[in-house]
Design a protein around this motif. Sequence first.
Motif, PDB file in Angstrom:
ATOM      1  N   ILE A 168       0.980  -1.018  -0.316  1.00 56.72           N
ATOM      2  CA  ILE A 168       0.105  -0.076   0.134  1.00 56.72           C
ATOM      3  C   ILE A 168       0.662   1.462   0.405  1.00 56.72           C
ATOM      4  O   ILE A 168       0.937   2.126  -0.637  1.00 56.72           O
ATOM      5  CB  ILE A 168      -0.766   0.295   1.229  1.00 56.72           C
ATOM      6  N   GLN A 169       1.977   1.033   0.865  1.00 55.58           N
ATOM      7  CA  GLN A 169       2.972   2.599   0.598  1.00 55.58           C
ATOM      8  C   GLN A 169       3.742   2.705   0.005  1.00 55.58           C
ATOM      9  O   GLN A 169       4.417   3.743  -0.601  1.00 55.58           O
ATOM     10  CB  GLN A 169       3.514   2.364   2.341  1.00 55.58           C
ATOM     11  N   SER A 170       3.755   1.077  -1.363  1.00 52.36           N
ATOM     12  CA  SER A 170       4.495   2.067  -1.739  1.00 52.36           C
ATOM     13  C   SER A 170       3.792   2.431  -3.594  1.00 52.36           C
ATOM     14  O   SER A 170       4.216   2.771  -4.642  1.00 52.36           O
ATOM     15  CB  SER A 170       5.285   0.175  -2.893  1.00 52.36           C
ATOM     16  N   ILE A 171       2.701   2.650  -3.026  1.00 58.75           N
ATOM     17  CA  ILE A 171       1.397   3.184  -4.575  1.00 58.75           C
ATOM     18  C   ILE A 171       1.603   4.513  -4.162  1.00 58.75           C
ATOM     19  O   ILE A 171       1.776   5.436  -2.765  1.00 58.75           O
ATOM     20  CB  ILE A 171       0.464   2.385  -3.931  1.00 58.75           C
ATOM     21  N   ASP A 172       1.972   4.930  -5.187  1.00 53.60           N
ATOM     22  CA  ASP A 172       1.953   6.467  -5.271  1.00 53.60           C
ATOM     23  C   ASP A 172       0.902   7.584  -4.751  1.00 53.60           C
ATOM     24  O   ASP A 172      -0.305   7.291  -4.810  1.00 53.60           O
ATOM     25  CB  ASP A 172       2.470   7.250  -6.786  1.00 53.60           C
ATOM     26  N   GLN A 173       1.272   8.181  -3.539  1.00 53.40           N
ATOM     27  CA  GLN A 173       0.257   8.697  -3.287  1.00 53.40           C
ATOM     28  C   GLN A 173      -0.663   9.726  -3.806  1.00 53.40           C
ATOM     29  O   GLN A 173      -1.806   9.961  -3.322  1.00 53.40           O
ATOM     30  CB  GLN A 173       1.353  10.310  -2.208  1.00 53.40           C
ATOM     31  N   TYR A 218     -12.775   7.582   1.540  1.00 55.97           N
ATOM     32  CA  TYR A 218     -10.949   7.108   1.956  1.00 55.97           C
ATOM     33  C   TYR A 218     -11.325   5.272   1.849  1.00 55.97           C
ATOM     34  O   TYR A 218     -10.513   5.325   0.724  1.00 55.97           O
ATOM     35  CB  TYR A 218     -10.681   6.966   3.190  1.00 55.97           C
ATOM     36  N   HIS A 219     -12.062   5.394   2.181  1.00 58.59           N
ATOM     37  CA  HIS A 219     -12.641   3.400   1.860  1.00 58.59           C
ATOM     38  C   HIS A 219     -13.254   3.389   0.437  1.00 58.59           C
ATOM     39  O   HIS A 219     -12.717   2.377  -0.420  1.00 58.59           O
ATOM     40  CB  HIS A 219     -14.424   3.263   2.394  1.00 58.59           C
ATOM     41  N   GLN A 220     -13.456   4.314  -0.467  1.00 61.81           N
ATOM     42  CA  GLN A 220     -14.206   3.922  -1.904  1.00 61.81           C
ATOM     43  C   GLN A 220     -12.571   3.679  -2.600  1.00 61.81           C
ATOM     44  O   GLN A 220     -12.139   2.911  -3.650  1.00 61.81           O
ATOM     45  CB  GLN A 220     -14.741   5.096  -2.585  1.00 61.81           C
ATOM     46  N   ALA A 221     -12.030   4.882  -2.340  1.00 63.66           N
ATOM     47  CA  ALA A 221     -10.516   5.492  -3.212  1.00 63.66           C
ATOM     48  C   ALA A 221      -9.274   3.604  -2.397  1.00 63.66           C
ATOM     49  O   ALA A 221      -8.818   3.083  -3.522  1.00 63.66           O
ATOM     50  CB  ALA A 221     -10.003   6.238  -2.415  1.00 63.66           C
ATOM     51  N   MET A 222      -9.671   3.466  -0.882  1.00 70.25           N
ATOM     52  CA  MET A 222      -9.110   2.379  -1.001  1.00 70.25           C
ATOM     53  C   MET A 222      -9.395   1.232  -1.674  1.00 70.25           C
ATOM     54  O   MET A 222      -8.439  -0.103  -2.476  1.00 70.25           O
ATOM     55  CB  MET A 222      -8.558   1.701   0.739  1.00 70.25           C
ATOM     56  N   LYS A 223     -10.459   0.423  -2.119  1.00 68.65           N
ATOM     57  CA  LYS A 223     -11.240  -0.274  -2.828  1.00 68.65           C
ATOM     58  C   LYS A 223     -10.875  -0.371  -3.695  1.00 68.65           C
ATOM     59  O   LYS A 223     -10.712  -1.525  -4.511  1.00 68.65           O
ATOM     60  CB  LYS A 223     -12.867  -0.918  -2.176  1.00 68.65           C
ATOM     61  N   TYR A 224     -11.540   0.687  -4.418  1.00 70.53           N
ATOM     62  CA  TYR A 224     -11.395   0.880  -5.791  1.00 70.53           C
ATOM     63  C   TYR A 224      -9.970   1.033  -6.419  1.00 70.53           C
ATOM     64  O   TYR A 224      -9.553   0.167  -8.076  1.00 70.53           O
ATOM     65  CB  TYR A 224     -12.128   2.236  -6.665  1.00 70.53           C
ATOM     66  N   VAL A 225      -8.670   1.878  -6.016  1.00 62.18           N
ATOM     67  CA  VAL A 225      -7.974   2.366  -6.320  1.00 62.18           C
ATOM     68  C   VAL A 225      -6.439   1.947  -6.059  1.00 62.18           C
ATOM     69  O   VAL A 225      -5.533   1.107  -6.113  1.00 62.18           O
ATOM     70  CB  VAL A 225      -7.558   4.040  -6.223  1.00 62.18           C
ATOM     71  N   ILE A 226      -6.415   1.573  -4.396  1.00 63.01           N
ATOM     72  CA  ILE A 226      -5.094   1.764  -4.168  1.00 63.01           C
ATOM     73  C   ILE A 226      -4.959  -0.084  -3.565  1.00 63.01           C
ATOM     74  O   ILE A 226      -3.940  -0.610  -4.020  1.00 63.01           O
ATOM     75  CB  ILE A 226      -4.886   2.182  -2.311  1.00 63.01           C
ATOM     76  N   ILE A 227      -6.006  -0.693  -3.348  1.00 63.45           N
ATOM     77  CA  ILE A 227      -6.055  -2.098  -2.971  1.00 63.45           C
ATOM     78  C   ILE A 227      -5.900  -3.218  -4.343  1.00 63.45           C
ATOM     79  O   ILE A 227      -4.546  -3.538  -4.885  1.00 63.45           O
ATOM     80  CB  ILE A 227      -7.369  -2.348  -1.704  1.00 63.45           C
ATOM     81  N   MET A 241     -10.496  18.589 -10.250  1.00 62.11           N
ATOM     82  CA  MET A 241      -8.860  18.630 -10.308  1.00 62.11           C
ATOM     83  C   MET A 241      -8.044  17.896 -10.870  1.00 62.11           C
ATOM     84  O   MET A 241      -8.063  16.648 -11.587  1.00 62.11           O
ATOM     85  CB  MET A 241      -8.184  18.056  -8.883  1.00 62.11           C
ATOM     86  N   VAL A 242      -7.586  18.770 -11.670  1.00 59.82           N
ATOM     87  CA  VAL A 242      -6.153  18.396 -12.476  1.00 59.82           C
ATOM     88  C   VAL A 242      -4.562  18.392 -11.891  1.00 59.82           C
ATOM     89  O   VAL A 242      -4.677  19.039 -11.726  1.00 59.82           O
ATOM     90  CB  VAL A 242      -6.037  18.198 -14.452  1.00 59.82           C
ATOM     91  N   PHE A 243      -3.728  16.901 -11.609  1.00 55.67           N
ATOM     92  CA  PHE A 243      -2.985  17.492 -11.530  1.00 55.67           C
ATOM     93  C   PHE A 243      -1.480  17.615 -12.336  1.00 55.67           C
ATOM     94  O   PHE A 243      -1.793  17.392 -13.402  1.00 55.67           O
ATOM     95  CB  PHE A 243      -2.178  15.740 -10.634  1.00 55.67           C
ATOM     96  N   GLN A 244      -0.275  17.690 -11.601  1.00 52.00           N
ATOM     97  CA  GLN A 244       0.921  17.624 -12.740  1.00 52.00           C
ATOM     98  C   GLN A 244       1.394  16.315 -13.355  1.00 52.00           C
ATOM     99  O   GLN A 244       1.674  16.561 -14.260  1.00 52.00           O
ATOM    100  CB  GLN A 244       2.073  18.360 -11.873  1.00 52.00           C
ATOM    101  N   ARG A 245       0.995  15.524 -12.340  1.00 53.11           N
ATOM    102  CA  ARG A 245       2.019  13.726 -13.066  1.00 53.11           C
ATOM    103  C   ARG A 245       0.614  13.332 -12.694  1.00 53.11           C
ATOM    104  O   ARG A 245       0.322  12.048 -12.980  1.00 53.11           O
ATOM    105  CB  ARG A 245       2.841  13.316 -11.789  1.00 53.11           C
ATOM    106  N   PHE A 246      -0.619  13.749 -13.779  1.00 51.14           N
ATOM    107  CA  PHE A 246      -2.198  13.086 -14.124  1.00 51.14           C
ATOM    108  C   PHE A 246      -2.762  12.216 -13.103  1.00 51.14           C
ATOM    109  O   PHE A 246      -3.470  12.661 -13.180  1.00 51.14           O
ATOM    110  CB  PHE A 246      -1.403  12.038 -15.332  1.00 51.14           C
ATOM    111  N   ASN A 247      -1.608  11.022 -12.792  1.00 51.89           N
ATOM    112  CA  ASN A 247      -2.377   9.872 -11.882  1.00 51.89           C
ATOM    113  C   ASN A 247      -3.836   9.278 -12.445  1.00 51.89           C
ATOM    114  O   ASN A 247      -4.737   9.486 -11.525  1.00 51.89           O
ATOM    115  CB  ASN A 247      -2.531  10.857 -10.171  1.00 51.89           C
ATOM    116  N   LEU A 248      -3.503   8.989 -13.874  1.00 47.82           N
ATOM    117  CA  LEU A 248      -4.911   8.094 -13.993  1.00 47.82           C
ATOM    118  C   LEU A 248      -4.334   6.936 -12.952  1.00 47.82           C
ATOM    119  O   LEU A 248      -3.571   6.852 -12.651  1.00 47.82           O
ATOM    120  CB  LEU A 248      -4.677   7.838 -14.949  1.00 47.82           C
TER     121      LEU A 248
END
Lengths: 221, 241
Positions: free
Chosen positions: A114-119, A132-141, B82-89
Motif C-alpha cells: 500500500i505504501q509503495s503506491i504513489d501518493q 477514503y474507503h472507496q479510494a482504498m477499495k477501487y484504486v489503492i488495493i 482537479m488535474v495534477f502535474q503528474r496526471f495520476n491516472l
Amino acid sequence: MGYKWSWNVIVRSFPLLLAGAGLTIRLTCIAVGMGILIGTFVGIGRVSKNKFIFTLSSIYVNFIRGTPLLVQLYLFYFGLPALLGFPIPPFPAAILSMSINSGAYVAEIVRAGIQSIDQGQMEAARSLGMTYHQAMKYVIIPQTFKRIIPPLGNEFIAMLKDSSIVSVIALEELVRKGYLVMGRTFRSFEVWTAVAFLFLFMTFPIAQLVNFAERRLKQND
Amino acid sequence: MIKVNALHKKFGRLHVLKGITNQINQGEVVCVIGPSGSGKSTFLRCLNLLEQPSSGQIFFEGKEITDYQKININKVRVEMGMVFQRFNLFPHMSVLDNICLAPVKVRNLSREEAEVRAYSLLGKVGLQDKALAFPDKLSGGQQQRVAIARALSLQPKVMLFDEPTSALDPEMIKEVLEVMKNLGKEGMTMVVVTHEMGFAREVADRVLFMDDGLIVEENTPAKIFSSPQNERTKMFLSKIL
C-alpha cells in the motif's frame, strides 16, 4: 566410509512420503489463504489513521513476528485447551496457529505494498469525491495486489518450509512421515535426502513463478 | 464562487501560506503564477482541502467548507475537478474505466450513462479512439487529456489545475493547453497554477502573482505582463519573459 546407498528404501517409502507432502501442501495452502484474508485487513489497519485500529493491528503483527511459530503452536495446542477446558485436535490447532502466523507476515507485505503506491493515486481518487474507503477499495488495493504477488509467493515458500514444525504435535506431514520411515528402516541418509528433495520439488516451481512474476511486473512499470 | 479569507498553511515549522484573501468568480479563468516554493500549489490544494488549512476560511458557493464539523468534504469535491502535474491516472484501469469510476461509485450513475458521458468527454479532448487503452500506452499529453476528461466526469462547477503541463515534453504542451483553452471558452470556472505565461496571457481573465506565501499582485494579464507594479513581480517576469 563404505556406506551403501539404497534406492529400495526410497522407492518403498515413497508413497508414504508423498502422502506427507500432500498434507504439507494442504496445510500451507489453507494457512496462507487464511493468512491473505487476515493480512489484507490487518495490513489496511497498519496504514489506518484510526489510532485504535492501528494500535491493535500493530500489536498483533509485532507479537506474532516477535515470537517463534513453535511457541505459537504450543500456545494453541497445549495452552488454549488448558484455558478452555477442552482439547483442540492437532489439525485445527496447526491450521489456527499457521494462519495467524501467516496473517502477520502477509499484513506487513500488504502494508508495504500500500505504501509503495504513489501518493497521487489517493489524491486523485479523493479529489473525485471518493471516500477514503472507496479510494482504498477501487484504486489503492487493486494496485497493491498486483505488486505484492512476488512477496506473497515468497511467504508461501517460507510457510511451506515452516509447516514442518507441526510434526511436533504428531501431524503426519512430510517431516513427520520422514521420522516414521526412519524409525522403520533406520536408513536416515536416504530418508532425509528424499524429504529434502520433495520439499525442493514443491518450493522450486513456486520460486520460478515468483521470478517470472517479478520480471513481468518490472516490464509493466 | 470561491472565497478565501486569511488562509494560512504551515507544514510543521514551515509557513507556506501567510494569509491569502481572494475570490474566484463564476466563469472566471484565474492563473496563478510565481516562483517555485511560493505556495501556488499549496494554495490550490487548499481549495479542495487536499491540504487542510492551518487557519482561515474557504467558502464555496457561500458555504464555509473549512467548517469541518458541518461539511461533507466528499460532496464538495464532487463539484471541483482537479488535474495534477503528474496526471495520476489509475494505471490498473482502462481510459474508459478511469473516467467512469467516480460517476458510477460517487454519483451512482448507471454504467451505461457513465459510458455515454465518458465518450462525449473523450470526444471533447480528442481521444475517443483511446477509450479502451490503458494509461501506460498513452503519451504524456494524451494521459493529461484523459485526466482532464476524468476530472470533468462529475460535471464540476470549477476546475483546479496544478501545473498541468509541467511534466510534459514540449511538443505535447500545446494539445493540453488547447483543451484547457476550449474549456475556458465554454465558460468553465478555472484556477490554473502554471508556468505557461503565454497561456496565462491569452486565456486568463485575471492573474495572481504569488511570492513567499502571499498574493503579491493581481491584475488582468495585459496589465500584469506589460506593467507590473510590484518589485517582486517585475523581477520574476524579467527572469522568465
